[in-house]
Write a protein that holds these residues in place. Sequence first.
Motif, short mmCIF file in Angstrom:
data_model
loop_
_atom_site.label_atom_id
_atom_site.label_comp_id
_atom_site.label_asym_id
_atom_site.label_seq_id
_atom_site.Cartn_x
_atom_site.Cartn_y
_atom_site.Cartn_z
N ALA A 105 -24.80 58.33 51.82
CA ALA A 105 -24.31 58.99 53.03
C ALA A 105 -24.10 60.49 52.84
N SER A 106 -24.18 60.98 51.61
CA SER A 106 -23.98 62.40 51.34
C SER A 106 -24.95 62.87 50.27
N LEU A 107 -25.09 64.18 50.17
CA LEU A 107 -25.99 64.74 49.16
C LEU A 107 -25.48 64.47 47.76
N ASP A 108 -24.17 64.54 47.57
CA ASP A 108 -23.61 64.22 46.25
C ASP A 108 -23.91 62.77 45.86
N ASP A 109 -23.75 61.87 46.82
CA ASP A 109 -24.05 60.46 46.55
C ASP A 109 -25.52 60.27 46.21
N ILE A 123 -28.36 61.53 55.63
CA ILE A 123 -27.76 62.80 55.22
C ILE A 123 -28.14 63.87 56.25
#
Length: 285
Positions: free
Chosen positions: A12-16, A57
């Motif tokens: 769900a996120s760029l870090d993930d 994302i």
Amino acid sequence: MIPAQFEYVRPASLDDAARALADAGEDAKVLAGGQSLMPLLRLRLAYPDALIDLDRIGPLREIRDEGDALLIGAMATHHQVLRDPLVNEHAPLIVKATATVADPAVRHRGTFGGSLAHADPAGDLPAVALALDAVFLVRSVNGEREIPAADFFVDWMTSAMEPDELLVGVRVPKLGPGWGVHYEKFHRTAQAWAIVGVACAVRRDNGAIDGARIALTNMGPVPVRASGVEESVQGRAISPDTFRSAAESAAEGTSASADLHGSAEYREHLARVLTARAMAAAAAV
């Protein structure tokens, strides 16, 4: 056919996404638009252990003005790029090339960054990125780095990204006033890959050429900058004769392949003819 079994991850996120790619190791693939990857999976020409889907994302779809450049998010679709007012105003060469990509159905799902990261030398956008001196922004769990377009494409369907890196965006310098652009593409049928393509930008000044950027599609394992043509045309009067004579060196430094669509010599001939046409169209001769 049915793809080989793989783990499916939808962060769900760029870090993930960066963590998921790092955890998956080298035998992972990133799913952007999927218009090139899915056929490879179905034919089992690619069989990753994990598939990292970037569809959730949202920030990767953004297109924004950064002053002297545009930043186009890797997940912006071709359709989005075609309709975006910033791209139309400041990077019309991208619009002209994107309009030739496949068909409307593919352009609605395929992504700008996915096409570039795929690094297919027959793709239309790699040569455009090279001609515009674009910069690729990539990210991993270790941080971000920038890769100039001249260094990004290293071999057939191979980029300079490390296995744990994601393409997050492409920074495209604005051309500014005086530039004309054109993308000339020769293909056997509508919606087909380019046999040869030419991405061209020409700057005009009082009837003369004050700068040219030319890159070739499908004239080797990576897009090729036609530097000899760029140097030859500098300072000369804008005319069809100028473009035809300068284009004679278009195939120099290339390594065109031979296949069912034509011999290497045929592609070299096309490179010369299409380069002259592209320059004339960009300069509105």
